[in-house]
Design an enzyme around this catalytic site. Structure first.
Site, PDB file in Angstrom:
ATOM      1  N   VAL A 252       0.870  -1.188   0.000  1.00  0.00           N
ATOM      2  CA  VAL A 252       0.000   0.000   0.000  1.00  0.00           C
ATOM      3  C   VAL A 252       0.900   1.229   0.000  1.00  0.00           C
ATOM      4  O   VAL A 252       1.828   1.333   0.813  1.00  0.00           O
ATOM      5  CB  VAL A 252      -0.920  -0.020   1.237  1.00  0.00           C
ATOM      6  CG1 VAL A 252      -1.724   1.264   1.330  1.00  0.00           C
ATOM      7  CG2 VAL A 252      -1.840  -1.231   1.190  1.00  0.00           C
TER       8      VAL A 252
ATOM      9  N   TYR B 231       0.486   4.692   7.299  1.00  0.00           N
ATOM     10  CA  TYR B 231       1.377   4.335   6.187  1.00  0.00           C
ATOM     11  C   TYR B 231       2.840   4.603   6.574  1.00  0.00           C
ATOM     12  O   TYR B 231       3.702   3.724   6.432  1.00  0.00           O
ATOM     13  CB  TYR B 231       0.963   5.152   4.960  1.00  0.00           C
ATOM     14  CG  TYR B 231       1.937   5.145   3.819  1.00  0.00           C
ATOM     15  CD1 TYR B 231       2.200   3.992   3.087  1.00  0.00           C
ATOM     16  CD2 TYR B 231       2.599   6.322   3.441  1.00  0.00           C
ATOM     17  CE1 TYR B 231       3.093   4.008   2.021  1.00  0.00           C
ATOM     18  CE2 TYR B 231       3.481   6.345   2.376  1.00  0.00           C
ATOM     19  CZ  TYR B 231       3.731   5.187   1.670  1.00  0.00           C
ATOM     20  OH  TYR B 231       4.615   5.209   0.614  1.00  0.00           O
TER      21      TYR B 231
HETATM   22  P1  NAI Z   1       1.867   1.990  -6.493  1.00  0.00           P
HETATM   23  O1  NAI Z   1       0.727   1.989  -5.552  1.00  0.00           O
HETATM   24  O2  NAI Z   1       1.653   2.523  -7.871  1.00  0.00           O
HETATM   25  O3  NAI Z   1       2.489   0.532  -6.601  1.00  0.00           O
HETATM   26  C1  NAI Z   1       2.459  -0.402  -5.548  1.00  0.00           C
HETATM   27  C2  NAI Z   1       2.232  -1.765  -6.142  1.00  0.00           C
HETATM   28  O4  NAI Z   1       2.120  -2.698  -5.053  1.00  0.00           O
HETATM   29  C3  NAI Z   1       0.941  -1.862  -6.975  1.00  0.00           C
HETATM   30  O5  NAI Z   1       1.208  -2.319  -8.271  1.00  0.00           O
HETATM   31  C4  NAI Z   1       0.076  -2.832  -6.181  1.00  0.00           C
HETATM   32  O6  NAI Z   1      -0.732  -3.676  -6.994  1.00  0.00           O
HETATM   33  C5  NAI Z   1       1.117  -3.629  -5.405  1.00  0.00           C
HETATM   34  N1  NAI Z   1       0.494  -4.203  -4.205  1.00  0.00           N
HETATM   35  C6  NAI Z   1      -0.364  -3.590  -3.353  1.00  0.00           C
HETATM   36  N2  NAI Z   1      -0.799  -4.448  -2.431  1.00  0.00           N
HETATM   37  C7  NAI Z   1      -0.202  -5.634  -2.692  1.00  0.00           C
HETATM   38  C8  NAI Z   1      -0.260  -6.911  -2.087  1.00  0.00           C
HETATM   39  N3  NAI Z   1      -1.050  -7.124  -1.022  1.00  0.00           N
HETATM   40  N4  NAI Z   1       0.475  -7.903  -2.615  1.00  0.00           N
HETATM   41  C9  NAI Z   1       1.265  -7.688  -3.695  1.00  0.00           C
HETATM   42  N5  NAI Z   1       1.363  -6.485  -4.318  1.00  0.00           N
HETATM   43  C10 NAI Z   1       0.630  -5.478  -3.814  1.00  0.00           C
HETATM   44  O7  NAI Z   1       3.039   2.810  -5.772  1.00  0.00           O
HETATM   45  P2  NAI Z   1       4.341   3.458  -6.415  1.00  0.00           P
HETATM   46  O8  NAI Z   1       4.149   4.905  -6.519  1.00  0.00           O
HETATM   47  O9  NAI Z   1       4.768   2.685  -7.579  1.00  0.00           O
HETATM   48  O10 NAI Z   1       5.370   3.225  -5.211  1.00  0.00           O
HETATM   49  C11 NAI Z   1       6.160   2.054  -5.147  1.00  0.00           C
HETATM   50  C12 NAI Z   1       6.710   1.934  -3.735  1.00  0.00           C
HETATM   51  O11 NAI Z   1       7.453   3.105  -3.424  1.00  0.00           O
HETATM   52  C13 NAI Z   1       5.639   1.799  -2.671  1.00  0.00           C
HETATM   53  O12 NAI Z   1       6.085   0.884  -1.687  1.00  0.00           O
HETATM   54  C14 NAI Z   1       5.529   3.181  -2.079  1.00  0.00           C
HETATM   55  O13 NAI Z   1       5.137   3.134  -0.714  1.00  0.00           O
HETATM   56  C15 NAI Z   1       6.948   3.698  -2.239  1.00  0.00           C
HETATM   57  N6  NAI Z   1       7.005   5.144  -2.381  1.00  0.00           N
HETATM   58  C16 NAI Z   1       6.609   5.754  -3.536  1.00  0.00           C
HETATM   59  C17 NAI Z   1       6.674   7.127  -3.645  1.00  0.00           C
HETATM   60  C18 NAI Z   1       6.339   7.841  -4.924  1.00  0.00           C
HETATM   61  O14 NAI Z   1       6.514   9.056  -4.966  1.00  0.00           O
HETATM   62  N7  NAI Z   1       5.869   7.179  -5.965  1.00  0.00           N
HETATM   63  C19 NAI Z   1       7.132   7.964  -2.536  1.00  0.00           C
HETATM   64  C20 NAI Z   1       7.506   7.210  -1.357  1.00  0.00           C
HETATM   65  C21 NAI Z   1       7.450   5.850  -1.295  1.00  0.00           C
HETATM   66  C1  15L Z   2       4.525   8.500  -0.797  1.00  0.00           C
HETATM   67  O1  15L Z   2       5.003   7.775   0.077  1.00  0.00           O
HETATM   68  C2  15L Z   2       3.530   7.988  -1.757  1.00  0.00           C
HETATM   69  O2  15L Z   2       3.758   6.656  -2.103  1.00  0.00           O
HETATM   70  C3  15L Z   2       3.468   8.828  -3.032  1.00  0.00           C
HETATM   71  O3  15L Z   2       2.294   8.488  -3.736  1.00  0.00           O
HETATM   72  C4  15L Z   2       3.492  10.322  -2.729  1.00  0.00           C
HETATM   73  O4  15L Z   2       2.336  10.670  -2.070  1.00  0.00           O
HETATM   74  C5  15L Z   2       4.715  10.643  -1.909  1.00  0.00           C
HETATM   75  O5  15L Z   2       4.816   9.826  -0.749  1.00  0.00           O
HETATM   76  C6  15L Z   2       4.806  12.104  -1.434  1.00  0.00           C
HETATM   77  O6  15L Z   2       5.069  12.324  -0.258  1.00  0.00           O
HETATM   78  O7  15L Z   2       4.653  12.996  -2.276  1.00  0.00           O
END
Ligand code: NAI
Ligand code: 15L
Length: 273
Positions: A83, A145
């Site tokens: 998540v 989170y």
């Molecule tokens: P996203 O939400 O697009 O991708 C997360 C993926 O995890 C999704 O494809 C989802 O299907 C999968 N997932 C969710 N629950 C699951 C489960 N129970 N079992 C298996 N897979 C599951 O998030 P995003 O933006 O790609 O972020 C990737 C990682 O980076 C996350 O862990 C997020 O917390 C972290 N992150 C991302 C940031 C950003 O700016 N994009 C900022 C800070 C952290």
């Molecule tokens: C996160 O941890 C989230 O995954 C991303 O979707 C953004 O909200 C990011 O932080 C942020 O702080 O901008």
């Protein structure tokens, strides 16, 4: 592939990418192929077809047996799955807490030596925007989170101390095509810099458990990564070219709004759901 460490350093026989169907997973999936002979990609969501050199292994992080088998034959992991925003604790607990435990147990049982863990800036989201934060300072999560990511960092430290499995916990800021608002001028991480950061974290010679903030070379920043210089990450992008457009869109900042006061932005006032 841009000019990252991947072009010159280690190649893994099998690398696991979780969360491969997500926003960052879709970016990293084609880019990580240069680091490995086989890229095993996993997610609970649709993964599409396997590209050459890829293995698809869909799985829910809550499913312990499936996660243990996900780690079979894997040398290193880029763990993005789970998540990725503020939700009720009951929704976060399975993927981000139980699921992470399953992943580290799989690494322990099957001998994976390094994990790059997508933590988040929300581990310290209740630090103020007029402070500069160091990775080793006490955590100040801004929600369930952020708490789950703080748990993940502690789990990573334990698995290094007890079992020698190395982790780089990436406290990613905001990784999107471009900064969406004034806060993201400080927190933005370009996709190319994300790749540089992940490849550096995978290939640095010794990392133990290292915490590093994931940001581009932004002019205005709240984080000091000096203690993680051994990871070798050198950002090459900056949010500055986007500043004028962002400020034109968001002319007024209300300093009485907690979202403008704290580094976590809007996350600090989300919920209850
Ligand atoms: P996203 O939400 O697009 O991708 C997360 C993926 O995890 C999704 O494809 C989802 O299907 C999968 N997932 C969710 N629950 C699951 C489960 N129970 N079992 C298996 N897979 C599951 O998030 P995003 O933006 O790609 O972020 C990737 C990682 O980076 C996350 O862990 C997020 O917390 C972290 N992150 C991302 C940031 C950003 O700016 N994009 C900022 C800070 C952290
Ligand atoms: C996160 O941890 C989230 O995954 C991303 O979707 C953004 O909200 C990011 O932080 C942020 O702080 O901008």
């Amino acid at each position: 592939m841009t000019d990252t460490a991947a072009t010159t350093t280690l190649r893994f026989s099998r690398l696991l990418l979780t969360g491969a169907a997500g926003g960052l997973g879709r970016q990293l999936r084609p880019r990580l192929k240069a680091c490995c002979d086989v890229l095993r990609v996993s997610d609970i969501a649709e993964l599409g077809k396997a590209a050459p050199g890829e293995e698809l292994q869909p799985c829910a992080l809550e499913d312990k047996a499936a996660v243990l088998s996900l780690l079979e034959g894997v040398q290193a992991v880029v763990h993005l799955g789970g998540v990725s925003t503020e939700r009720p604790f009951e929704e976060i607990m399975g993927p981000n807490i139980q699921g992470l435990f399953h992943l580290y147990e799989g690494a322990r049982l099957h001998g994976a030596r390094r994990i790059v863990f997508a933590s988040s800036n929300h581990v310290t989201g209740f630090r103020r925007q007029d402070e500069t934060v160091l990775p080793r300072e006490p955590v100040r999560p801004d929600g369930y989170y952020g708490l789950s990511k703080a748990f993940g960092e502690n789990l990573a430290q334990f698995y290094f101390d007890r079992w020698g499995i190395e982790t780089v916990s990436l406290r990613i800021g905001s990784s999107f095509p471009e900064p969406k608002d004034r806060r993201m001028l400080a927190t933005w991480l370009s996709y190319d810099d994300l790749e540089r950061l992940v490849v550096s974290a995978l290939t640095a010679p010794a990392v133990g458990h290292t915490v590093v903030y994931g940001m581009s070379d932004n002019r205005l920043t709240w984080w000091d990564n000096t203690s993680a210089r051994h990871v070798g990450y050198r950002p090459q992008d900056s949010s500055e070219p986007f500043r004028a457009a962002v400020e034109a869109r968001q002319q007024h900042i209300d300093l009485a709004d907690p979202a403008a006061l704290y580094q976590g932005g809007g996350f600090v006032k989300m919920g209850p759901f």
